[in-house]
Motif scaffolding. Sequence first.
Motif, PDB file in Angstrom:
ATOM      1  N   THR A 161      47.190  34.089  37.163  1.00  0.00           N
ATOM      2  CA  THR A 161      45.993  33.625  37.867  1.00  0.00           C
ATOM      3  C   THR A 161      46.233  32.277  38.531  1.00  0.00           C
ATOM      4  OG1 THR A 161      45.201  32.830  35.717  1.00  0.00           O
ATOM      5  CG2 THR A 161      44.284  34.901  36.519  1.00  0.00           C
ATOM      6  N   THR A 195      35.492  30.294  39.910  1.00  0.00           N
ATOM      7  CA  THR A 195      35.566  30.457  38.453  1.00  0.00           C
ATOM      8  C   THR A 195      35.353  31.907  38.063  1.00  0.00           C
ATOM      9  OG1 THR A 195      34.762  28.215  38.099  1.00  0.00           O
ATOM     10  CG2 THR A 195      34.570  29.739  36.258  1.00  0.00           C
ATOM     11  N   GLN A 196      34.361  32.552  38.691  1.00  0.00           N
ATOM     12  CA  GLN A 196      34.122  33.971  38.414  1.00  0.00           C
ATOM     13  C   GLN A 196      35.300  34.823  38.863  1.00  0.00           C
ATOM     14  OE1 GLN A 196      30.349  34.110  40.581  1.00  0.00           O
ATOM     15  NE2 GLN A 196      29.320  34.800  38.706  1.00  0.00           N
ATOM     16  N   LYS A 218      38.009  34.510  36.309  1.00  0.00           N
ATOM     17  CA  LYS A 218      37.711  35.272  35.087  1.00  0.00           C
ATOM     18  C   LYS A 218      37.991  36.754  35.288  1.00  0.00           C
ATOM     19  CE  LYS A 218      34.158  32.484  32.780  1.00  0.00           C
ATOM     20  NZ  LYS A 218      32.736  32.452  32.347  1.00  0.00           N
ATOM     21  N   GLU A 251      41.803  37.298  35.413  1.00  0.00           N
ATOM     22  CA  GLU A 251      42.431  37.195  34.094  1.00  0.00           C
ATOM     23  C   GLU A 251      42.227  38.466  33.285  1.00  0.00           C
ATOM     24  OE1 GLU A 251      40.683  33.757  32.368  1.00  0.00           O
ATOM     25  OE2 GLU A 251      41.909  32.337  33.523  1.00  0.00           O
ATOM     26  N   SER A 283      35.220  39.617  30.399  1.00  0.00           N
ATOM     27  CA  SER A 283      34.894  38.545  31.351  1.00  0.00           C
ATOM     28  C   SER A 283      33.400  38.266  31.471  1.00  0.00           C
ATOM     29  CB  SER A 283      35.437  38.915  32.742  1.00  0.00           C
ATOM     30  OG  SER A 283      34.758  40.061  33.252  1.00  0.00           O
ATOM     31  N   ALA A 342      46.219  37.170  29.849  1.00  0.00           N
ATOM     32  CA  ALA A 342      44.931  37.321  29.193  1.00  0.00           C
ATOM     33  C   ALA A 342      45.189  38.004  27.852  1.00  0.00           C
ATOM     34  CB  ALA A 342      43.983  38.156  30.041  1.00  0.00           C
TER      35      ALA A 342
END
Length: 200
Positions: free
Chosen positions: A4, A25-26, A29, A32, A108, A172
């Motif tokens: 990422t 940020t989303q 997530k 990941e 997530s 992740a």
Amino acid sequence: MQITDILAQTGGLQSLARELGLSETQAAKGAEALVPAILGGFKKQAQSQPAGAQGLDGLLGQLGGGALLDQVLAPQPTDVSRGDNVLGEIFGSKDVSRAVAQNASSQSGLDPSLLKKMLPMLAMLVAGYLAKQRGAGDEGNSSPMGGGLGGLGGLFGDRPAGAAGDAPGRAAPGLASMLDLDGDGNMLDDILRMAGKVMR
């Protein structure tokens, strides 16, 4: 370095966020949670190709090579049909893609329908990056990003799963360990089994 982080450096996460109306940020997530399954799919392809890594290089080129990455980064809307082609090659079934998105949603907190939209674009980013890195000679870390996928050795079977420097395995860990249910280092067979359960 995590995958990422690499996608953020290339501008991939920013492009995802822009096209899907998300914050970065989303987007991070979602990436990941989804990328370990995409990498697992490419690992499965690498292992099944008769010529090993050379066969995978051919597959990446056939799918569009580095142009896949460039297309997602371009300001124009992404043609996700090319990403669907990538997913078809590495997962083989839309049911697997749905199962991957559903499991990524639980990790997530993002809506599965959003993750399904993100999945083909992420597949293009990963495939395009792999093609560019391998074309640049990943074994010698001649990529400007310094072989951020651990030189790809661990991903394609040159090193044992979990060996030092295997960035994909750390992308992740929660999702990766959950998907690799039988602990064989390859999560795709487990994803396929989960997809079968979803279908039933």
